[in-house]
Design a protein around this motif. Structure first.
Motif, PDB file in Angstrom:
ATOM      1  N   TYR A  24      -8.437  26.091  -5.030  1.00 16.64           N
ATOM      2  CA  TYR A  24      -8.424  26.615  -6.403  1.00 16.64           C
ATOM      3  C   TYR A  24      -8.228  25.486  -7.408  1.00 16.64           C
ATOM      4  O   TYR A  24      -8.992  25.351  -8.372  1.00 16.64           O
ATOM      5  CB  TYR A  24      -7.317  27.656  -6.543  1.00 16.64           C
ATOM      6  CG  TYR A  24      -7.065  28.117  -7.973  1.00 16.64           C
ATOM      7  CD1 TYR A  24      -7.822  29.133  -8.537  1.00 16.64           C
ATOM      8  CD2 TYR A  24      -6.069  27.519  -8.757  1.00 16.64           C
ATOM      9  CE1 TYR A  24      -7.603  29.548  -9.842  1.00 16.64           C
ATOM     10  CE2 TYR A  24      -5.842  27.935 -10.054  1.00 16.64           C
ATOM     11  CZ  TYR A  24      -6.605  28.944 -10.598  1.00 16.64           C
ATOM     12  OH  TYR A  24      -6.387  29.345 -11.896  1.00 16.64           O
ATOM     13  N   ASN A  25      -7.200  24.668  -7.190  1.00 16.43           N
ATOM     14  CA  ASN A  25      -6.912  23.604  -8.151  1.00 16.43           C
ATOM     15  C   ASN A  25      -7.982  22.526  -8.145  1.00 16.43           C
ATOM     16  O   ASN A  25      -8.346  21.997  -9.197  1.00 16.43           O
ATOM     17  CB  ASN A  25      -5.541  22.979  -7.875  1.00 16.43           C
ATOM     18  CG  ASN A  25      -4.548  23.282  -8.984  1.00 16.43           C
ATOM     19  OD1 ASN A  25      -4.837  24.039  -9.898  1.00 16.43           O
ATOM     20  ND2 ASN A  25      -3.370  22.675  -8.912  1.00 16.43           N
ATOM     21  N   LYS A  28     -10.883  23.965 -10.000  1.00 16.48           N
ATOM     22  CA  LYS A  28     -10.537  24.106 -11.413  1.00 16.48           C
ATOM     23  C   LYS A  28     -10.685  22.784 -12.150  1.00 16.48           C
ATOM     24  O   LYS A  28     -11.036  22.752 -13.341  1.00 16.48           O
ATOM     25  CB  LYS A  28      -9.101  24.615 -11.529  1.00 16.48           C
ATOM     26  CG  LYS A  28      -8.660  24.947 -12.944  1.00 16.48           C
ATOM     27  CD  LYS A  28      -7.234  25.496 -12.941  1.00 16.48           C
ATOM     28  CE  LYS A  28      -6.764  25.824 -14.345  1.00 16.48           C
ATOM     29  NZ  LYS A  28      -5.369  26.332 -14.347  1.00 16.48           N
ATOM     30  N   MET A  29     -10.439  21.684 -11.438  1.00 17.98           N
ATOM     31  CA  MET A  29     -10.538  20.356 -12.051  1.00 17.98           C
ATOM     32  C   MET A  29     -11.939  19.766 -11.950  1.00 17.98           C
ATOM     33  O   MET A  29     -12.153  18.604 -12.288  1.00 17.98           O
ATOM     34  CB  MET A  29      -9.509  19.425 -11.418  1.00 17.98           C
ATOM     35  CG  MET A  29      -8.069  19.859 -11.687  1.00 17.98           C
ATOM     36  SD  MET A  29      -6.847  18.707 -11.059  1.00 17.98           S
ATOM     37  CE  MET A  29      -7.104  17.308 -12.164  1.00 17.98           C
ATOM     38  N   TYR A  59       3.472  31.430 -10.444  1.00 18.53           N
ATOM     39  CA  TYR A  59       2.086  30.928 -10.437  1.00 18.53           C
ATOM     40  C   TYR A  59       1.174  31.622 -11.448  1.00 18.53           C
ATOM     41  O   TYR A  59       0.001  31.251 -11.560  1.00 18.53           O
ATOM     42  CB  TYR A  59       1.477  31.095  -9.037  1.00 18.53           C
ATOM     43  CG  TYR A  59       2.286  30.467  -7.946  1.00 18.53           C
ATOM     44  CD1 TYR A  59       2.438  29.081  -7.854  1.00 18.53           C
ATOM     45  CD2 TYR A  59       2.919  31.251  -6.988  1.00 18.53           C
ATOM     46  CE1 TYR A  59       3.188  28.502  -6.851  1.00 18.53           C
ATOM     47  CE2 TYR A  59       3.673  30.682  -5.975  1.00 18.53           C
ATOM     48  CZ  TYR A  59       3.804  29.303  -5.916  1.00 18.53           C
ATOM     49  OH  TYR A  59       4.555  28.741  -4.914  1.00 18.53           O
ATOM     50  N   SER A 110      -9.946  31.581  -5.823  1.00 19.96           N
ATOM     51  CA  SER A 110     -10.470  30.220  -5.730  1.00 19.96           C
ATOM     52  C   SER A 110     -11.987  30.200  -5.918  1.00 19.96           C
ATOM     53  O   SER A 110     -12.531  29.346  -6.620  1.00 19.96           O
ATOM     54  CB  SER A 110     -10.093  29.606  -4.378  1.00 19.96           C
ATOM     55  OG  SER A 110     -10.599  28.297  -4.241  1.00 19.96           O
ATOM     56  N   GLN A 113     -13.279  30.147  -9.310  1.00 19.51           N
ATOM     57  CA  GLN A 113     -13.220  28.829  -9.962  1.00 19.51           C
ATOM     58  C   GLN A 113     -14.369  27.924  -9.515  1.00 19.51           C
ATOM     59  O   GLN A 113     -14.511  26.818 -10.004  1.00 19.51           O
ATOM     60  CB  GLN A 113     -11.885  28.140  -9.648  1.00 19.51           C
ATOM     61  CG  GLN A 113     -10.708  28.690 -10.415  1.00 19.51           C
ATOM     62  CD  GLN A 113     -10.801  28.404 -11.900  1.00 19.51           C
ATOM     63  OE1 GLN A 113     -11.359  27.398 -12.339  1.00 19.51           O
ATOM     64  NE2 GLN A 113     -10.260  29.310 -12.705  1.00 19.51           N
ATOM     65  N   LEU A 300      -1.224  23.572  -4.322  1.00 18.93           N
ATOM     66  CA  LEU A 300      -1.583  23.270  -5.717  1.00 18.93           C
ATOM     67  C   LEU A 300      -1.481  21.780  -5.995  1.00 18.93           C
ATOM     68  O   LEU A 300      -2.349  21.197  -6.666  1.00 18.93           O
ATOM     69  CB  LEU A 300      -0.658  24.037  -6.665  1.00 18.93           C
ATOM     70  CG  LEU A 300      -0.896  25.533  -6.831  1.00 18.93           C
ATOM     71  CD1 LEU A 300       0.160  26.142  -7.742  1.00 18.93           C
ATOM     72  CD2 LEU A 300      -2.296  25.813  -7.393  1.00 18.93           C
ATOM     73  N   GLU A 304      -4.600  19.404  -7.046  1.00 17.20           N
ATOM     74  CA  GLU A 304      -4.577  18.641  -8.292  1.00 17.20           C
ATOM     75  C   GLU A 304      -4.836  17.155  -8.039  1.00 17.20           C
ATOM     76  O   GLU A 304      -5.613  16.519  -8.761  1.00 17.20           O
ATOM     77  CB  GLU A 304      -3.235  18.817  -8.991  1.00 17.20           C
ATOM     78  CG  GLU A 304      -3.150  18.068 -10.318  1.00 17.20           C
ATOM     79  CD  GLU A 304      -1.833  18.290 -11.042  1.00 17.20           C
ATOM     80  OE1 GLU A 304      -1.703  17.796 -12.169  1.00 17.20           O
ATOM     81  OE2 GLU A 304      -0.946  18.950 -10.488  1.00 17.20           O
TER      82      GLU A 304
END
Length: 391
Positions: A24-25, A28-29, A59, A110, A113, A300, A304
């Motif tokens: 997911y993270n 997202k990035m 969260y 996820s 995203q 997470l 990231e």
């Protein structure tokens, strides 16, 4: 139509809570991310008691009625003699969920995203390939070789992915808690919004539990190095007098089993372009065997760091090391303390556990182990030989 393309920025192996949060993270990035799951259905098989923290507050994930079965207000700690101590607030708040639905919810989140998900897909090999990795995947019976800059291994207690790239992730069999659980109907809890945790010889070197789950209850335990199987201890526990007959009319509707790595985190959780998260990394409380909250947060952090590395085109070991630095800063001290507490707890007899329970008057707002140890030693000085490290 070809199901998978030849290359991704990030490949995450394992679609449990850790893997789904990591993907997911990363997505997202802006990283092109593939989430690989060996089962044909995400969330299967279930191998835990299904309690999660306040995901909405921590969260920002809605406590969706589709997967939330019970809101938890706290828990009861039960000594071998039946002394029951309530703990309310803090870490005991949360939910009991339907993991089959919850895990899939996290994976869908996820995917929204941008994550590509490959179910019924087994990673058979990982090898370094220039500045990245070549991941061999059997997807729906077809072989693929996927090039990626970063791999995140979230493949659980039986993790083998890290070993493929030279990191040590194998768990000592004496530090894996063998767990068995029934989901039962017609069972009764002390309180329908409170967990129940039972310590002592009912579950040698572990503990037993009863968790309310809407119309059903999760009844299980974990043991280490025991004389009988976890299932045999579980069957005995169901008729134990300490439960006061609350499971006499209960009948199982599902059986679950698995292992929890309670020996603490593995020595190293990263290398160039590679991270290990969740149970695979030993990111689970050695004391309670609870790992969902920790795995989600460490996932997470990994996602990231992966996103930043792709963004800056730097997947070096130094850049990736930010992952371990960050999760160690948040959780390593906690895990080391829990490991110390677990090792002490495993030495105590039922009689000594009863003495600790009897030293606690009233309910607890939180489990302050040093304060409890001090009270116990004052009441039973013979406990000093076990608890002196905590004072």
């Amino acid at each position: 139509m070809r199901a998978l393309i030849n290359s991704y920025d990030v490949v995450v192996i394992g679609a449990g809570p850790a893997g789904s949060m990591a993907s997911y993270n990363a997505s997202k990035m802006g990283a092109k991310t593939l989430l690989v799951e060996k089962s044909q259905e995400i969330g299967e098989p279930v191998r835990c008691a299904e309690a999660v923290p306040k995901i909405d507050e921590i969260y920002g994930i809605p406590a969706d009625p589709s997967f939330v079965r019970t809101k938890l207000d706290g828990g009861y700690i039960v000594a071998p003699n039946g002394k029951t101590i309530a703990v309310k607030g803090g870490k005991t708040d949360g939910y009991v969920v339907e993991r089959k639905i919850f895990d899939k919810y996290l994976a869908i989140r996820s995917a929204k995203q941008g994550t590509k998900i490959a179910v019924k897909s087994r990673v058979v090999n990982i090898e370094q390939d220039g500045s990245g990795y070549l991941v061999s995947i059997n997807h729906m019976g077809e072989e693929y070789k996927i090039k990626t800059k970063i791999v995140i291994a979230a493949d659980g207690v039986e993790s083998s992915m890290a070993e493929m790239v030279g990191l040590k992730s194998k768990k000592n069999v004496n530090e894996v808690c063998s767990c068995a659980e029934y989901e039962m109907t017609n069972g009764k809890c002390i309180d329908d919004n409170m967990l129940e945790l039972y310590f002592g010889s009912v579950a040698p070197k572990g503990y037993a539990w009863i968790f309310p789950k809407g119309d059903t209850v999760n009844v299980g335990l974990g043991v280490i190095g025991a004389k009988k199987s976890a299932l045999e201890y579980l069957d005995d526990f169901i008729s134990n007098p300490v439960i006061n007959g609350r499971l006499d009319n209960a009948t199982p509707v599902e059986f679950k089993c698995g292992g929890a790595p309670v020996g603490g985190p593995i020595e190293k959780t990263f290398k160039e372009g590679f991270m290990i998260v969740g149970d695979a990394a030993g990111q689970i409380s050695p004391l309670t065997g609870g790992g969902i909250a920790l795995s989600m947060d460490c996932g997470l952090i990994a996602g990231e760091v992966a996103g930043k590395c792709i963004m800056h085109n730097d997947c070096s070991e130094e850049a990736i090391s930010e992952y371990e630095t960050n999760w160690h800063e948040k959780y390593l001290h906690l895990l080391k303390n829990d490991l110390k507490y677990k090792n002490i707890l495993q030495q105590l007899t039922d009689k000594e556990l009863d003495a600790i329970g009897d030293s606690i008057d009233g309910d607890l707002e939180d489990v302050d182990v040093p304060k409890i140890a001090l009270k116990a030693v004052k009441k039973s000085p013979s406990l000093l030989k076990y608890l002196k490290e905590l004072l």
